[in-house]
Design an enzyme around this catalytic site. Structure first.
Site, PDB file in Angstrom:
ATOM      1  N   SER A   1     -11.315  -0.923  -0.296  1.00 43.32           N
ATOM      2  CA  SER A   1      -9.966  -0.936   0.393  1.00 43.32           C
ATOM      3  C   SER A   1     -10.175  -1.376   1.964  1.00 43.32           C
ATOM      4  O   SER A   1      -9.024  -1.952   2.469  1.00 43.32           O
ATOM      5  CB  SER A   1      -9.512   0.580   0.284  1.00 43.32           C
ATOM      6  OG  SER A   1      -8.820   0.775  -0.935  1.00 43.32           O
TER       7      SER A   1
ATOM      8  N   ASP B   1       0.864  -1.075   0.092  1.00 37.37           N
ATOM      9  CA  ASP B   1      -0.143   0.003  -0.130  1.00 37.37           C
ATOM     10  C   ASP B   1       0.860   1.373  -0.041  1.00 37.37           C
ATOM     11  O   ASP B   1       1.941   1.051  -0.519  1.00 37.37           O
ATOM     12  CB  ASP B   1      -0.696  -0.096   1.226  1.00 37.37           C
ATOM     13  CG  ASP B   1      -2.391   0.578   0.950  1.00 37.37           C
ATOM     14  OD1 ASP B   1      -2.217   1.842   0.597  1.00 37.37           O
ATOM     15  OD2 ASP B   1      -3.133   0.043   1.022  1.00 37.37           O
TER      16      ASP B   1
ATOM     17  N   HIS C   1      -3.625   5.972   3.449  1.00 42.04           N
ATOM     18  CA  HIS C   1      -4.345   4.780   3.138  1.00 42.04           C
ATOM     19  C   HIS C   1      -3.724   3.641   3.553  1.00 42.04           C
ATOM     20  O   HIS C   1      -4.484   2.522   3.872  1.00 42.04           O
ATOM     21  CB  HIS C   1      -4.516   4.882   1.551  1.00 42.04           C
ATOM     22  CG  HIS C   1      -5.373   3.676   0.868  1.00 42.04           C
ATOM     23  ND1 HIS C   1      -4.886   2.450   0.559  1.00 42.04           N
ATOM     24  CD2 HIS C   1      -6.676   3.828   0.471  1.00 42.04           C
ATOM     25  CE1 HIS C   1      -6.015   1.755   0.048  1.00 42.04           C
ATOM     26  NE2 HIS C   1      -6.899   2.701  -0.119  1.00 42.04           N
TER      27      HIS C   1
END
Length: 501
Positions: A286, A47, A117
């Site tokens: 996600s 990520d 994220h």
């Protein structure tokens, strides 16, 4: 296995959920306690990096990393060797000239997360149990990952302002295999099929991908390779509407594979974030993806010898198709409707039942190669010697037939992982317009007969061209085990296509 393909740029898809899934950390005899909260497993997260200062990654009370761990803590700006610890055991980062010329000005060339994220997804999958957490007073309580005692390995292959280079993602996967991770979580977009991930699964590592957020229009699910676990997102507590839908036209698993919580998930954020807030909400597949990665880490702790396919099967065959009120799951598309397997795959993930599925549909790496003969450059010419099989016989825990004309048959094989002596009877719901049969209708298992095959046949009874119709097949042992797989069939009288070039 070696293959060559053009590099692509992929985009990232951007508490209470774990209790809702029945994984209450306070239950002394619950699933988490039996799995030792995921202790001993390693979750790899590809990520945007990580915020090592977050309490979700503190290592108080942890032993040294598992002996199988071979990874490193790669340093860089704002990220020293001491940034890693006994919880967050390793980090790597990947950059090339193209990425370097395109990333945001606030990016740093290290595993540090400046976008947020990666921190959010990593803490959702395997973050510590943290009490008294909220976002500006909202959702106050305890936040944690699915496998809160699992170790985390971070691979920064995604960059703010750029996305994720397919080449660096594959390099991260190669490193993860060498490093010794048990499961990989990738909350990023991808191609419909990517043979580059097959070698990871062949090494016994489950690979979990986000299904994408481009729905609810048809054919929007990403990361559809059958060796992956592809995840759709749901809300929790009430109607459980999903956020993506796959339409017709695909020839392989029926996708996505499973649905998991992905709406308004509270998890760790990078620091500084918003006036010092270190946890915040985010939504999308996600967020659903690391839920399943955390669940697989827990299941792996209980069943360390299970293959990635076995773990995927356990999750799919025990999934729910109704909400916590006993009502059918609703699909939250442009028009509200009852969800179907193209919305949620096998259904809503049920980790407690997945720990004891009764039967599993297992697949080896050689099986995948047999059915995907030489795809993606795995072999060519004289070197391409693997016999190609029929795709319909790939031992997936789902059945999809896109072009049933008159009659079609396929074989599936199940392995008994429950009580040694067991008798399972077939219960099925045929898709509308289709006559369905299972032979044999009863499977008898004992200590000398753990693996059995059966044949499923489909006959079109309505000679009308139509859309997909759905059904299911379940094996029941008379007790707690209902081993259910979804079925999607489309009757085709003639191929319809344009004659205009």
């Amino acid at each position: 296995m070696v293959s060559v393909k053009e590099n692509q740029i992929h985009q990232m898809h951007t508490s209470r959920s774990w209790d809702f899934l029945g994984m209450d950390y306070r239950q002394p005899n619950g699933l988490l306690a039996k799995a030792k909260y995921g202790d001993g497993t390693i979750i790899g997260v590809i990520d945007t990096g990580v915020t090592p200062e977050s309490a979700s990654f503190a290592d108080t009370g942890y032993d040294p990393p598992p002996k199988k761990w071979k990874g490193i803590c790669q340093v860089g700006p704002s990220f020293e060797a001491i940034s890693c610890n006994r919880k967050f055991i390793g980090a790597r980062w990947y950059i090339d000239d193209e990425i370097l010329s395109s990333i945001s000005d606030n990016e740093v060339l290290s595993p540090r997360d400046v976008e947020g994220h990666g921190t959010h997804t990593a803490s959702t999958a395997g973050g510590n149990i943290i009490h008294n957490v909220s976002f500006l007073g909202l959702a106050a309580g305890t936040v944690r990952g699915g496998a809160p005692r699992a170790r985390l390995a971070i691979y920064k292959a995604c960059w703010s302002g750029y996305g994720c280079s397919g080449a660096t993602v594959l390099k991260a996967m190669d490193d993860a295999v060498y490093d010794g991770v048990d499961v990989l979580s990738l909350s990023i977009g991808g191609t419909k099929e990517d043979v580059g991930t097959l070698h990871v699964v062949a090494n016994g590592i489950s690979v979990v991908y986000a299904g994408g957020n481009d729905g609810p229009i048809a054919q929007t699910v990403e990361n559809q390779s059958p060796w992956l676990v592809t995840v759709a997102a749901t809300t929790i507590d009430r109607s459980l509407p999903v956020v993506i839908t796959l339409g017709n036209g695909e020839k392989l698993v029926l996708q996505p594979d499973i649905a998991a919580p992905g709406v308004s998930i509270l998890a760790a954020a990078q620091i500084p974030y918003y006036k010092g807030v270190s946890y915040h909400f985010d939504s999308g597949t996600s967020m659903a993806c690391p839920h399943v990665a955390g669940i697989i880490a827990v299941l792996k702790s209980i069943h360390p010898k299970w293959s990635p396919a076995a773990l995927k099967s356990a999750i799919m065959t025990t999934a729910l198709t109704y909400d916590n009120n006993g009502m059918p799951i609703q699909a939250n598309g442009r028009v509200q409707k009852i969800a179907d397997p193209f919305d949620y795959g096998a259904g809503f993930v049920n980790p407690v039942m997945a720990a004891d599925p009764g039967l599993i549909y297992d697949i080896t790496a050689s099986d995948y190669l047999k059915f995907f003969n030489c795809m993606g450059g795995l072999g060519s010419g004289d070197n391409c010697t693997t016999a190609k099989g029929s795709l319909t016989d790939l031992n997936l825990p789902s059945i999809a037939i896109p072009n049933l004309r008159t009659f079609q048959a396929m074989t599936r094989t199940v392995t008994n992982v429950g009580q040694v002596n067991a008798v399972y009877k077939a219960f099925f719901q045929a898709p509308a317009g289709v006559e369905m049969a299972v032979e044999p209708p009863v499977l008898v298992f004992n200590k000398n007969r753990r693996v059995q095959s059966f044949r499923v046949t489909f006959k079109a009874t309505r000679k009308v061209q139509g859309d997909y119709r759905f059904g299911s097949l379940a094996w029941h042992d008379g007790g707690s085990h209902w081993v259910r797989i979804p079925i999607a069939v489309r009757i085709v009288i003639e191929e319809i296509y344009s004659k205009i070039s």
